[in-house]
Motif scaffolding. Sequence first.
Motif, PDB file in Angstrom:
ATOM      1  N   ASP A 132      -8.572   4.435   0.304  1.00 45.23           N
ATOM      2  CA  ASP A 132      -7.777   5.307   1.141  1.00 45.23           C
ATOM      3  C   ASP A 132      -7.132   6.097   0.640  1.00 45.23           C
ATOM      4  O   ASP A 132      -6.075   6.257   0.034  1.00 45.23           O
ATOM      5  N   SER A 135      -3.406   7.067   2.014  1.00 48.11           N
ATOM      6  CA  SER A 135      -2.189   6.006   1.594  1.00 48.11           C
ATOM      7  C   SER A 135      -2.065   5.850   0.147  1.00 48.11           C
ATOM      8  O   SER A 135      -1.417   5.620  -0.571  1.00 48.11           O
ATOM      9  N   ALA A 136      -3.209   6.015  -0.590  1.00 48.50           N
ATOM     10  CA  ALA A 136      -3.322   6.128  -2.032  1.00 48.50           C
ATOM     11  C   ALA A 136      -2.392   7.402  -2.782  1.00 48.50           C
ATOM     12  O   ALA A 136      -2.399   7.490  -3.807  1.00 48.50           O
ATOM     13  N   TYR A 219       0.651   5.078  -4.277  1.00 49.60           N
ATOM     14  CA  TYR A 219       0.623   4.024  -3.206  1.00 49.60           C
ATOM     15  C   TYR A 219       1.377   2.763  -3.476  1.00 49.60           C
ATOM     16  O   TYR A 219       1.365   1.859  -2.655  1.00 49.60           O
ATOM     17  N   SER A 296      -1.517   0.752  -0.065  1.00 49.11           N
ATOM     18  CA  SER A 296      -3.009   1.027  -0.368  1.00 49.11           C
ATOM     19  C   SER A 296      -3.449   0.398  -1.414  1.00 49.11           C
ATOM     20  O   SER A 296      -2.532  -0.465  -2.280  1.00 49.11           O
TER      21      SER A 296
END
Length: 393
Positions: A132, A135-136, A219, A296
């Motif tokens: 992702d 979110s990372a 993340y 993440s």
Amino acid sequence: MKLAIVTAYPPSKVTLTEYAYHLVKSFRQSEKVTELILLTDETPEAKDINFTEKGCKITVKECWKFNSYGNTTKVIKALNETKPDAILFNLQFMKFGDKKVVAALGLALPLMSKLKGIPTIVLLHNILEQVDLGSAGFTTNKLAQKIYNFIGTTLTKLILKADLVAVTMDKYVTTLVDKYKVDNVKMIPHGTFEIPENPSQKLPEGPMKIMAFGKFGTYKKVESMIEAVEIVRKETALDLEIVIAGTDNPNVPGYLENAKETYKHVPQLTFTGYVEENQVEPLFVESAVVVFPYTSTTGSSGVLHQAGSYGKAVVMPNLGDLTTLIEDEGYRGEFFEPESVQSLANAIKAIVTNEAYRIELGETNYKAATAYPMERITNIYLEEFEKIIAKKS
């Protein structure tokens, strides 16, 4: 076999250094390996190769730097000088730098080594298709995400030119085979670094340590964990210490220093900084719970395997690859919703207030960890190299 490994290596702060240390520790004890050649990043301090166990010769060539445009040329030069029989790349997408061109040039190295006739395996710890990007910590911009995905697809095609690409999860194999129509991808488990015999579940005197371990800032965020433990303290009156073990992610310099300043009012909050290899075991042994304060995931978790090897209870976000690992390898933990501090507090509370449950989780995770010791993993790699060499000859 004269085996080269391209990797970051302790005391480097670049990702996957600890994994490299334990790969090397295991490979050097194999009778099949006559010499290990480490093609590593440059560090001011000497590389940590002072192993006590008997093993083969190790040659260190510091031939690349994070975000250097000269990496490709220097690594190829090192290969020409050392002439290995086989080469293993310990990679993820930002291994050689967070600048797009530098990263791309570095990830072209497996193809170059194969073209030189060297049997080449890439250990790819994450694949962009399963990350992702928002979110990372890569980007939340939709257009930028499309560009990243295009670049990621192109780079993955490059990496797949190696003789074999090893990934640590079955779903990665499925994703790569289905998307890229290749037959040179194999799942080789992450493996467990150290497996002490029957680790004790008895905790040291003093506060119960709630620990997170890793490189923080993208993340992996510490704010939610600190705030969650504060909630647990208020609800239970337990004596708890928060331990943040590790350093900034190279992409987010200064993150932990800012966190330390923001939460300087919080009692019993310890930031260890960089953890030397000989300090890893006491760090885990003394901890009651290992927390994964992630928003993440970007691949199989080395920290989860370490926690398992020391028989530790874990608290994990209910998402992505961590959930898959639990299902595939038999680990257990208390889950929380990644965006909820209260959910994280509830998960920590469930373990620290129930000693029998903490011990049960720890023993289950130790059993899962013992299934894949590093010796077993490195033997699989050597068998795959032998197949490639036989095929080429």
